[in-house]
Write an enzyme that holds these catalytic residues in place. Structure first.
Site, PDB file in Angstrom:
ATOM      1  N   TYR A  53     -11.410 -67.476  -4.631  1.00  0.00           N
ATOM      2  CA  TYR A  53     -12.641 -66.732  -4.581  1.00  0.00           C
ATOM      3  C   TYR A  53     -13.728 -67.174  -3.816  1.00  0.00           C
ATOM      4  O   TYR A  53     -13.773 -68.440  -3.860  1.00  0.00           O
ATOM      5  CB  TYR A  53     -13.060 -66.631  -6.243  1.00  0.00           C
ATOM      6  N   GLU A  55     -17.114 -65.554  -3.166  1.00  0.00           N
ATOM      7  CA  GLU A  55     -18.318 -64.670  -3.095  1.00  0.00           C
ATOM      8  C   GLU A  55     -19.500 -65.404  -1.889  1.00  0.00           C
ATOM      9  O   GLU A  55     -19.701 -66.795  -2.576  1.00  0.00           O
ATOM     10  CB  GLU A  55     -18.772 -64.127  -4.249  1.00  0.00           C
ATOM     11  N   ASP A 199     -19.182 -46.479  15.617  1.00  0.00           N
ATOM     12  CA  ASP A 199     -18.187 -46.878  15.079  1.00  0.00           C
ATOM     13  C   ASP A 199     -16.863 -46.888  15.966  1.00  0.00           C
ATOM     14  O   ASP A 199     -16.349 -45.884  16.158  1.00  0.00           O
ATOM     15  CB  ASP A 199     -17.891 -45.928  13.939  1.00  0.00           C
ATOM     16  N   THR A 225     -12.923 -51.148  12.738  1.00  0.00           N
ATOM     17  CA  THR A 225     -11.735 -51.630  11.986  1.00  0.00           C
ATOM     18  C   THR A 225     -10.969 -52.746  12.607  1.00  0.00           C
ATOM     19  O   THR A 225     -11.358 -52.767  13.830  1.00  0.00           O
ATOM     20  CB  THR A 225     -10.584 -50.410  11.681  1.00  0.00           C
ATOM     21  N   LYS A 228      -6.526 -51.261  14.425  1.00  0.00           N
ATOM     22  CA  LYS A 228      -6.243 -50.345  15.152  1.00  0.00           C
ATOM     23  C   LYS A 228      -5.671 -50.941  16.728  1.00  0.00           C
ATOM     24  O   LYS A 228      -4.935 -51.835  16.711  1.00  0.00           O
ATOM     25  CB  LYS A 228      -7.237 -49.203  15.406  1.00  0.00           C
ATOM     26  N   ARG A 234      -5.170 -55.022   8.114  1.00  0.00           N
ATOM     27  CA  ARG A 234      -6.025 -53.927   7.869  1.00  0.00           C
ATOM     28  C   ARG A 234      -7.297 -54.526   7.429  1.00  0.00           C
ATOM     29  O   ARG A 234      -7.374 -55.575   6.524  1.00  0.00           O
ATOM     30  CB  ARG A 234      -5.457 -53.278   6.544  1.00  0.00           C
TER      31      ARG A 234
HETATM   32  C1  LIG Z   1      -9.894 -45.450  10.759  1.00  0.00           C
HETATM   33  C2  LIG Z   1     -11.505 -45.308  10.861  1.00  0.00           C
HETATM   34  C3  LIG Z   1     -12.418 -45.687  10.005  1.00  0.00           C
HETATM   35  C4  LIG Z   1     -12.026 -46.065   8.458  1.00  0.00           C
HETATM   36  O1  LIG Z   1     -11.156 -47.304   8.738  1.00  0.00           O
HETATM   37  P1  LIG Z   1     -10.204 -47.666   7.161  1.00  0.00           P
HETATM   38  O2  LIG Z   1      -9.703 -49.080   7.559  1.00  0.00           O
HETATM   39  O3  LIG Z   1      -9.077 -46.629   7.022  1.00  0.00           O
HETATM   40  O4  LIG Z   1     -11.166 -47.535   6.025  1.00  0.00           O
HETATM   41  C5  LIG Z   1     -13.577 -45.716   9.920  1.00  0.00           C
HETATM   42  N1  LIG Z   1     -14.168 -44.828  11.166  1.00  0.00           N
HETATM   43  C6  LIG Z   1     -13.463 -44.466  12.131  1.00  0.00           C
HETATM   44  C7  LIG Z   1     -14.049 -43.729  13.387  1.00  0.00           C
HETATM   45  C8  LIG Z   1     -11.962 -44.578  12.031  1.00  0.00           C
HETATM   46  O5  LIG Z   1     -11.245 -44.084  13.115  1.00  0.00           O
END
Ligand SMILES: *Cc1c(COP(=O)(O)O)cnc(C)c1O
Length: 429
Positions: A53, A55, A199, A225, A228, A234
């Site tokens: 933990y 936090e 994003d 993220t 990807k 993840r």
């Molecule tokens: C994949 C994605 C997310 C979300 O990611 P998670 O890890 O699945 O919550 C947010 N924004 C965009 C543009 C994405 O392609």
């Protein structure tokens, strides 16, 4: 006597994991948001750090015994800052969605207007979908692509922003194959007094290596993220190149205006999360270390080259790519010219062990459960060592499957050929 470390092996679960590994190794993975992490990333994610933990932030924890995890989390922060030229980062968001929610909590009040990329044009659920917190607690408005070109018209973005007066302008997408004009977006945000959030969940790995425009220079806040194109575990993160005093006048107990970084840290914890996943943060640190290497530059260049080769192969076979091509690792294909739906394509391709996802295309006339399109990306297969000529071969297989979608024996033959072919690209030997 059994202890926690000597319990009987859970063969049920591990047999299923073995099956999943076999599935991943024997098929062609084209889901644009997926990738394959290195063994050392998995090792860190499966480590004893899951027991801890922690936090709070490194050096400022609410629990004892954090001396080691402090160093690990700091390493992750330092490496991601170096990778993107950021001055501040929070690596605790459990996912991309969590990162965005933390930003919303830090920057917005319930009911405030947000302006994002239309979900049906390739945007993400967390940018204002009515089923997501972003669309329920805030007032979502959208810009999209033009019907004729499949590309964003920034004059329309500007008009929409002037009309809707968003507090937060969001750029970034899940199925948009073109690069973004962050300079123009920042000018629009400044014109209407909005904060600009990029994003970069999808193209982060390409941006990190300088192969796409740099959002950090122009956007107030950047989320991504880590799993990807960045090829980590993840997870999610938030970063900024330049910190600044929050524009809402929120003060510290001492009376100083709080920095945006402080609001964002609070947006993550305690705003939207509890204890951080230090095992995942360690895996992020490992992945960021890998992403800093020259090998990763070569990887990112190949991802892009493979996407170009794949797009050309599709076009050569009469497939229609939205916007006509790609600048990044993915493309969205309108299957209507072939008389197919996304649902049929997804369900047929999986029979030959080719994994894609059906996807709405801009101005789609079909439901989200059927769709007119499919989305494909090259990040995962490039990790397996594939080059441009392999992309052409993949498209030959896809075309063969789709043109024979009602011929089960042909589909079975293609599956066998693909399983054999994939042995030449070992994954976790
Ligand atoms: C994949 C994605 C997310 C979300 O990611 P998670 O890890 O699945 O919550 C947010 N924004 C965009 C543009 C994405 O392609």
């Amino acid at each position: 006597m059994t202890t926690a470390t000597t319990t009987t092996r859970d063969t049920k679960v591990f047999d299923l994991i073995a099956k999943e590994q076999h599935r991943q190794e024997s098929g062609i993975e084209l889901i644009a948001s997926e990738n394959f992490v290195s063994p050392q990333v998995m090792e860190a994610a499966g480590s004893v750090l899951t027991n801890k933990y922690a936090e709070g932030l490194p050096g400022k924890r609410y629990y004892g015994g954090c001396e080691v995890v402090d160093q690990i989390e700091q390493l992750a922060i330092d490496r991601i800052k170096e990778l993107f030229g950021a001055s501040w980062a929070n690596v605790q968001p459990h996912s991309g969605a969590q990162a965005n929610t933390a930003v919303f909590l830090a920057c917005l009040q319930p009911g405030d207007t947000i302006l994002g990329f239309d979900l049906s044009h390739g945007g993400h659920l967390t940018h204002g979908s009515p089923v997501n917190i972003s669309g329920k607690y805030f007032r979502p408005t959208f810009y999209g692509v033009e019907k004729e070109t499949g590309v964003i018209n920034y004059d329309v973005v500007e008009e929409t922003a002037k009309r809707e007066r968003p507090k937060l302008l969001i750029c970034g997408a899940s199925a948009y194959s073109r690069d973004w004009d962050y300079v123009r977006l920042r000018a629009i945000a400044d014109e209407v007094g909005a904060l600009l959030l990029a994003d970069i969940s999808h193209p982060a790995g390409l941006i990190a290596k300088g192969l796409l425009n740099d959002p950090l220079e122009h956007c107030h806040i950047v989320t991504t993220t880590t799993h990807k194109t960045l090829r980590g575990p993840r997870g999610g993160l938030i970063m900024m190149r330049n910190d600044f005093e929050n524009p809402f006048g929120i003060k510290t107990p001492k009376g100083d205006v709080r920095l945006m970084s402080s609001l964002l840290d609070s947006g993550v914890f305690p705003g939207t999360q509890g204890g951080p996943l230090e095992h995942v943060i360690a895996a992020k640190a490992v992945a960021f270390g890998e992403a800093l290497s020259d090998d990763f530059y070569d990887y990112a260049v190949q991802v892009k080259a493979n996407a170009q080769a794949m797009a050309k192969a599709f076009v050569d076979r009469g497939y229609q790519i939205i916007s006509g091509g790609t600048d990044n690792h993915l493309m969205l294909i309108d299957l209507r010219s072939k008389g197919l739906t996304g649902k049929l394509a997804e369900n047929t391709l999986i029979k030959a062990d080719i994994t894609i996802n059906k996807n709405m295309v801009p101005f789609d006339d079909k439901s989200p459960m059927v769709t007119s399109g499919m989305r494909v990306g090259t990040a995962a297969m490039t990790t397996r060592g594939m080059k441009e000529s392999d992309m052409e071969q993949i498209v030959v297989y896809i075309d063969r499957v789709l043109m024979n979608h009602d011929n089960e024996s042909e589909l079975a033959t293609v599956k066998e050929e693909i399983n054999e072919w994939m042995k030449a690209f070992p994954l976790y030997a």
